[in-house]
Design a protein around this motif. Structure first.
Motif, PDB file in Angstrom:
ATOM      1  N   ARG A   1      -1.219  -3.631  -5.516  1.00  0.00           N
ATOM      2  CA  ARG A   1      -0.413  -4.653  -4.813  1.00  0.00           C
ATOM      3  C   ARG A   1       1.032  -4.627  -5.329  1.00  0.00           C
ATOM      4  O   ARG A   1       1.973  -4.718  -4.540  1.00  0.00           O
ATOM      5  CB  ARG A   1      -1.008  -6.058  -5.017  1.00  0.00           C
ATOM      6  N   ARG A   2       1.207  -4.504  -6.629  1.00  0.00           N
ATOM      7  CA  ARG A   2       2.561  -4.434  -7.196  1.00  0.00           C
ATOM      8  C   ARG A   2       3.298  -3.196  -6.701  1.00  0.00           C
ATOM      9  O   ARG A   2       4.488  -3.248  -6.395  1.00  0.00           O
ATOM     10  CB  ARG A   2       2.504  -4.433  -8.722  1.00  0.00           C
TER      11      ARG A   2
ATOM     12  N   LEU B   1       2.747  -1.558  -3.861  1.00  0.00           N
ATOM     13  CA  LEU B   1       3.081  -1.751  -2.442  1.00  0.00           C
ATOM     14  C   LEU B   1       4.272  -2.684  -2.269  1.00  0.00           C
ATOM     15  O   LEU B   1       5.141  -2.443  -1.427  1.00  0.00           O
ATOM     16  CB  LEU B   1       1.869  -2.296  -1.680  1.00  0.00           C
ATOM     17  N   ASP B   2       4.318  -3.730  -3.067  1.00  0.00           N
ATOM     18  CA  ASP B   2       5.462  -4.642  -2.996  1.00  0.00           C
ATOM     19  C   ASP B   2       6.754  -3.929  -3.404  1.00  0.00           C
ATOM     20  O   ASP B   2       7.806  -4.105  -2.768  1.00  0.00           O
ATOM     21  CB  ASP B   2       5.241  -5.864  -3.903  1.00  0.00           C
TER      22      ASP B   2
ATOM     23  N   GLY C   1       7.811  -1.654  -0.649  1.00  0.00           N
ATOM     24  CA  GLY C   1       8.392  -2.439   0.440  1.00  0.00           C
ATOM     25  C   GLY C   1       9.828  -2.849   0.145  1.00  0.00           C
ATOM     26  O   GLY C   1      10.697  -2.784   1.015  1.00  0.00           O
ATOM     27  N   ARG C   2      10.092  -3.277  -1.085  1.00  0.00           N
ATOM     28  CA  ARG C   2      11.459  -3.651  -1.471  1.00  0.00           C
ATOM     29  C   ARG C   2      12.384  -2.439  -1.413  1.00  0.00           C
ATOM     30  O   ARG C   2      13.502  -2.521  -0.899  1.00  0.00           O
ATOM     31  CB  ARG C   2      11.471  -4.265  -2.871  1.00  0.00           C
TER      32      ARG C   2
END
Length: 193
Positions: free
Chosen positions: A171-172, A174-175, A178-179
């Motif tokens: 999850r980290r 992917l975040d 995304g950023r």
């Protein structure tokens, strides 16, 4: 694959690499910790549980003694026997406890057993009826099963915790992707309104 290529491919998170992220290193440590706890902890948990169960079964064999009891109320040969009881029904029996007192209790006897017939029952050190202790073979099998079950339970907990930690790292990642994409994407071409 060139010599040592497989090892390099599997250990890429540990090697110096400009594309390696902190999450990759953390994942490598998590995988190492999970497998270490699984192998060492699972083996220890299995052995400790099997040993404790074996000791408990040995204690039962030492404490429980067979004694001859007399059937108080007979069981007719034509009695209806529930499935799975192998032709045995509960009835009252009387026996002498280690302290010399007469005791009465209920135990399974074969159908067709008449009142006054002798049957063998097991009693504990206090003279109470108890199930027959497991034989040494039965105890060894059951100890092995319990040890395996405890090792499997520990493995489930460890792998579950490892999977949860890995999911959090994913999850980290992917975040972060995304950023980074939101910063890079506008310069890559046309945006349609």
């Amino acid at each position: 694959m060139p010599r040592g290529g497989y090892a390099r491919k599997r250990l890429w998170r540990w090697l110096a690499n400009p594309l390696r992220r902190r999450e990759d290193v953390a994942e490598a440590w998590i995988v190492l910790a999970v497998w270490t706890v699984f192998t060492v902890g699972g083996t220890a948990a299995g052995m400790v549980t099997a040993r404790a169960a074996d000791d408990a079964f040995a204690r039962q064999r030492a404490e429980r003694q067979p004694v001859t009891a007399l059937v108080v109320r007979g069981v007719p040969a034509t009695a209806t026997v529930p499935r799975g009881t192998s032709g045995r029904l509960m009835t009252s029996v009387r026996w002498t406890a280690p302290d010399g007192s007469t005791r009465t209790g209920r135990t399974l006897v074969d159908t067709g057993t008449t009142a006054g017939s002798p049957v063998t029952v097991w009693q504990d050190g206090h003279g109470r009826l108890s199930p027959a202790p497991p034989t040494s073979t039965q105890a060894a099998v059951e100890s092995g099963v319990l040890g395996t079950a405890s090792a499997a339970a520990l493995a489930g907990l460890v792998f579950g915790a490892g999977a949860a930690a890995k999911w959090r790292l994913d999850r980290r990642r992917l975040d972060a992707w995304g950023r980074e994409w939101s910063l890079v994407e506008p310069g890559w071409g046309h945006r349609t309104p």
